[in-house]
Design a protein around this motif. Structure first.
Motif, mmCIF file in Angstrom:
data_model
loop_
_atom_site.group_PDB
_atom_site.id
_atom_site.type_symbol
_atom_site.label_atom_id
_atom_site.label_comp_id
_atom_site.label_asym_id
_atom_site.label_seq_id
_atom_site.Cartn_x
_atom_site.Cartn_y
_atom_site.Cartn_z
ATOM 1 N N MET A 1 0.415 5.283 -1.645
ATOM 2 C CA MET A 1 -1.019 5.429 -1.424
ATOM 3 C C MET A 1 -1.644 4.050 -1.602
ATOM 4 O O MET A 1 -0.942 3.034 -1.521
ATOM 5 N N THR B 1 -3.225 2.632 -4.389
ATOM 6 C CA THR B 1 -3.535 2.751 -5.811
ATOM 7 C C THR B 1 -3.963 1.431 -6.433
ATOM 8 O O THR B 1 -4.788 1.403 -7.344
ATOM 9 N N ILE C 1 -7.426 5.483 -0.234
ATOM 10 C CA ILE C 1 -7.036 6.747 -0.852
ATOM 11 C C ILE C 1 -5.881 6.423 -1.785
ATOM 12 O O ILE C 1 -4.793 6.053 -1.335
ATOM 13 N N GLY C 2 -6.118 6.530 -3.073
ATOM 14 C CA GLY C 2 -5.100 6.112 -4.026
ATOM 15 C C GLY C 2 -4.998 7.038 -5.216
ATOM 16 O O GLY C 2 -5.746 8.013 -5.360
ATOM 17 N N LEU C 3 -4.068 6.719 -6.080
ATOM 18 C CA LEU C 3 -3.906 7.436 -7.336
ATOM 19 C C LEU C 3 -4.658 6.716 -8.444
ATOM 20 O O LEU C 3 -4.780 5.489 -8.435
ATOM 21 N N VAL D 1 5.622 10.878 -4.080
ATOM 22 C CA VAL D 1 4.560 10.931 -3.074
ATOM 23 C C VAL D 1 5.185 10.851 -1.685
ATOM 24 O O VAL D 1 5.960 9.926 -1.399
ATOM 25 N N THR E 1 4.083 10.504 2.286
ATOM 26 C CA THR E 1 2.939 10.066 3.084
ATOM 27 C C THR E 1 3.291 10.142 4.564
ATOM 28 O O THR E 1 4.313 9.598 4.985
ATOM 29 N N PHE F 1 -0.772 13.638 2.308
ATOM 30 C CA PHE F 1 0.069 13.299 1.165
ATOM 31 C C PHE F 1 0.548 14.576 0.474
ATOM 32 O O PHE F 1 -0.198 15.545 0.368
ATOM 33 N N ILE G 1 1.895 15.177 -3.317
ATOM 34 C CA ILE G 1 2.055 14.505 -4.602
ATOM 35 C C ILE G 1 2.656 15.493 -5.584
ATOM 36 O O ILE G 1 2.093 16.567 -5.822
ATOM 37 N N LEU H 1 -0.318 15.353 -13.033
ATOM 38 C CA LEU H 1 -1.504 15.923 -12.400
ATOM 39 C C LEU H 1 -2.107 17.045 -13.230
ATOM 40 O O LEU H 1 -3.318 17.298 -13.167
ATOM 41 N N VAL I 1 -6.304 11.779 -7.702
ATOM 42 C CA VAL I 1 -6.509 11.079 -6.431
ATOM 43 C C VAL I 1 -7.944 10.592 -6.371
ATOM 44 O O VAL I 1 -8.874 11.317 -6.754
ATOM 45 N N ARG J 1 -7.708 19.771 0.637
ATOM 46 C CA ARG J 1 -6.783 19.721 -0.485
ATOM 47 C C ARG J 1 -6.261 21.125 -0.778
ATOM 48 O O ARG J 1 -6.884 22.118 -0.404
#
Length: 272
Positions: free
Chosen positions: A40, A42, A133-135, A179, A181, A192, A194, A199, A206, A258
């Motif tokens: 991602m 991140t 779009i990242g963690l 992850v 992608t 994605f 994940i 989490l 995210v 999501r």
């Protein structure tokens, strides 16, 4: 008979460490999402080309871009092409060239009055960086987010050139994160999957981040101008929303879907 799948997969891309000069892109020719070692976006600061250039090191930006995404900076002085033209007398009569532009001055910011119009016209329109779009990774739910990919251990990343799937695996805070992608083969869309126990307790989440545009030669985004762009959030149900983006006269939309979790607006003005 050629086994095309075997030939293509023989050249799969693999990374085993975070490298600012190494980033992998998934896309379809009209849309591209460039990921860091997490699969991602991140660690955008780690891949910041503007920061790397003065240090004389190479970095590849983790941008999201498309063939349709363009932006122009405001033009309050109304520069037009004629303002950048110089007339020359030739044996066949007068000829004009759009040469009132100094590239080295553009790099240093020391632009003379003579070259201001040419500089604006040279830089506009520019390709629009659609966002990140990242963690968000934290050692515990209340800690600050990690900004250094060195905090990850045992990273492995592999791009399957036949399927187009990018699989990234690493360990953080004693847990594995996996992850996957992929980019849509036709539309401007990325997805994605994940998988991680982090989490469940908020140590991984995210985040979507949006910059202002940049007309700089070495970067695609400006994170220091939060007052020059806006994002409007529209909830469309329990698992989807729409984000309306506005930058000057440019507008575009993000659709977000999501499978679970909560959606919340972040605080702060940096957009990062």
């Amino acid at each position: 008979m050629i086994d095309r799948e075997a030939v293509v997969r023989r050249h799969n891309v693999e990374l085993v460490r975070a490298d600012a000069a190494a980033a992998i892109t998934v896309g379809n020719g009209d849309f591209a999402f460039t990921a860091d070692i997490t699969g991602m976006q991140t660690f955008p600061a780690f891949h910041d080309q503007a920061a790397a250039h003065p240090e004389k090191r190479l970095a590849v930006n983790t941008a999201t871009m498309s063939t349709w995404g363009w932006h122009s900076m405001p033009n309050p002085e109304g520069f037009v092409l004629a303002d950048a033209m110089t007339g020359y007398q030739t044996a066949r009569g007068p000829v004009e060239y759009p040469d009132r532009f100094d590239m080295m001055a553009m790099f240093t910011g020391e632009i003379t009055e003579e070259h201001r119009a040419g500089t604006w016209l040279h830089c506009n329109p520019q390709r629009l960086d659609l966002g990140r779009i990242g963690l968000v990774l934290r050692p515990d739910p209340d800690a600050a987010a990690e900004s250094d990919p060195g905090a990850l251990t045992n990273p492995r990343q592999r791009l399957d050139l036949w399927s187009g799937e990018l699989v990234s695996v690493f360990e953080y805070a004693g847990h594995e994160v996996r992850v996957s992608t992929v980019a849509d083969p036709r539309d401007s869309r990325v997805a994605f999957r994940i998988e991680s126990e982090l989490l469940a307790d908020g140590r991984a989440a995210v985040i979507l981040r949006f910059p202002y545009a940049s007309d700089d030669f070495f970067r695609t985004s400006d994170w220091s101008a939060p007052d020059r762009h806006a994002t409007a959030l529209h909830l469309l149900g329990d698992q989807s929303c729409r984000l309306d983006r506005t930058l000057d006269d440019t507008a575009y939309r993000h659709g977000v879907c999501r499978t679970g979790g909560l959606l919340a607006r972040t605080t702060g003005s940096s957009g990062r």
